[in-house]
Enzyme design. Structure first.
Site, PDB file in Angstrom:
ATOM      1  N   LYS A 196      16.952 -12.154  -2.756  1.00  0.00           N
ATOM      2  CA  LYS A 196      16.540 -12.614  -3.874  1.00  0.00           C
ATOM      3  C   LYS A 196      17.016 -12.754  -5.198  1.00  0.00           C
ATOM      4  CE  LYS A 196      11.867 -11.799  -1.795  1.00  0.00           C
ATOM      5  NZ  LYS A 196      11.103 -13.106  -1.821  1.00  0.00           N
ATOM      6  N   SER A 204       6.274  -9.781  -1.807  1.00  0.00           N
ATOM      7  CA  SER A 204       4.837  -9.054  -1.620  1.00  0.00           C
ATOM      8  C   SER A 204       5.182  -7.592  -1.712  1.00  0.00           C
ATOM      9  CB  SER A 204       4.279  -9.191  -0.103  1.00  0.00           C
ATOM     10  OG  SER A 204       5.369  -8.813   0.641  1.00  0.00           O
ATOM     11  N   ASN A 263      -1.515  -5.278  -0.850  1.00  0.00           N
ATOM     12  CA  ASN A 263      -0.321  -4.596   0.013  1.00  0.00           C
ATOM     13  C   ASN A 263      -0.540  -3.109  -0.298  1.00  0.00           C
ATOM     14  OD1 ASN A 263      -0.022  -6.660   1.777  1.00  0.00           O
ATOM     15  ND2 ASN A 263       1.871  -7.347   0.497  1.00  0.00           N
ATOM     16  N   HIS A 292       2.684 -14.168  -5.723  1.00  0.00           N
ATOM     17  CA  HIS A 292       2.398 -13.427  -4.208  1.00  0.00           C
ATOM     18  C   HIS A 292       1.291 -14.245  -3.526  1.00  0.00           C
ATOM     19  CE1 HIS A 292       1.159 -10.199  -0.977  1.00  0.00           C
ATOM     20  NE2 HIS A 292       1.797 -11.305  -0.476  1.00  0.00           N
ATOM     21  N   GLU A 317      -1.703 -13.094  -5.957  1.00  0.00           N
ATOM     22  CA  GLU A 317      -1.408 -12.168  -7.058  1.00  0.00           C
ATOM     23  C   GLU A 317      -0.298 -12.505  -7.828  1.00  0.00           C
ATOM     24  OE1 GLU A 317      -2.003  -8.065  -4.751  1.00  0.00           O
ATOM     25  OE2 GLU A 317      -0.218  -9.083  -4.418  1.00  0.00           O
TER      26      GLU A 317
END
Length: 184
Positions: free
Chosen positions: A78, A100, A171, A121, A133
């Site tokens: 990323k 996430s 999560n 997210h 999110e």
């Protein structure tokens, strides 16, 4: 995005992967046509909103107002993508990650514009699940956050603003439920 008429460019180094993804998107739309939930005209309009590129060097990539990276949950991958995005994105473009669980600040550190970086997210499958999110990094600007919250609304999502912590909201809750279930 295409469901709301917003042009999108899918980027993957593999032409085969892009072909597979476009096929999957088309198949999902065709299933909705078969169920009477979508007209053929809307299917065509949505598909016309989607273009593909095999490199961020593609001219369509440098003119975007918003980028949503959605690669595997590997921080170094990323960060490498955000470094590339930082180099090609126009000033003020938002750089969003669909992580996430990963730390938004660590991802933003790969750029020279952490104020333009935040988490977005989308819960999976994104075309069905309504929750989005939006995750605030320590340097995310108010304008960045307001823009992604408005984007969520435009996409028909239930957008919530989360702090930058492991698992964010959804999560983080699931982790506790799973942990407890192992001991019962």
């Amino acid at each position: 995005f295409a469901n709301k008429g917003i042009p999108v460019t899918l980027v993957d180094k593999s032409p085969e992967a892009l072909e597979t993804r476009i096929g999957g998107i088309r198949a999902a739309y065709e299933a909705n046509v078969a169920k009477g939930k979508l007209s053929e005209d809307k299917l065509g309009a949505r598909m016309r909103c989607i273009t593909t590129a095999t490199s961020l060097d593609d001219p369509a990539c440098s003119t975007a107002d918003l980028y949503v990276e959605a690669v595997f949950e590997r921080l170094e991958l990323k960060k490498a993508i955000f470094k590339e995005l930082d180099a090609i994105a126009k000033p003020g473009a938002l750089l969003c990650t669909n992580t996430s669980t990963l730390d938004i600040d660590k991802i933003a550190s790969a750029t020279s514009r952490p104020q333009d970086v935040c988490g977005t997210h989308f819960f999976s499958p994104a075309n069905i699940m309504p929750l989005l999110e939006n995750v605030r990094g320590s340097a995310s600007s108010g304008e960045t956050l307001a823009t992604v919250m408005a984007m969520g609304k435009k996409l028909g999502k239930k957008a919530v603003l989360a702090g930058n912590c492991f698992g964010f909201i959804g999560n983080r809750m699931i982790e506790g439920y799973c942990r407890e279930s192992y001991f019962r």
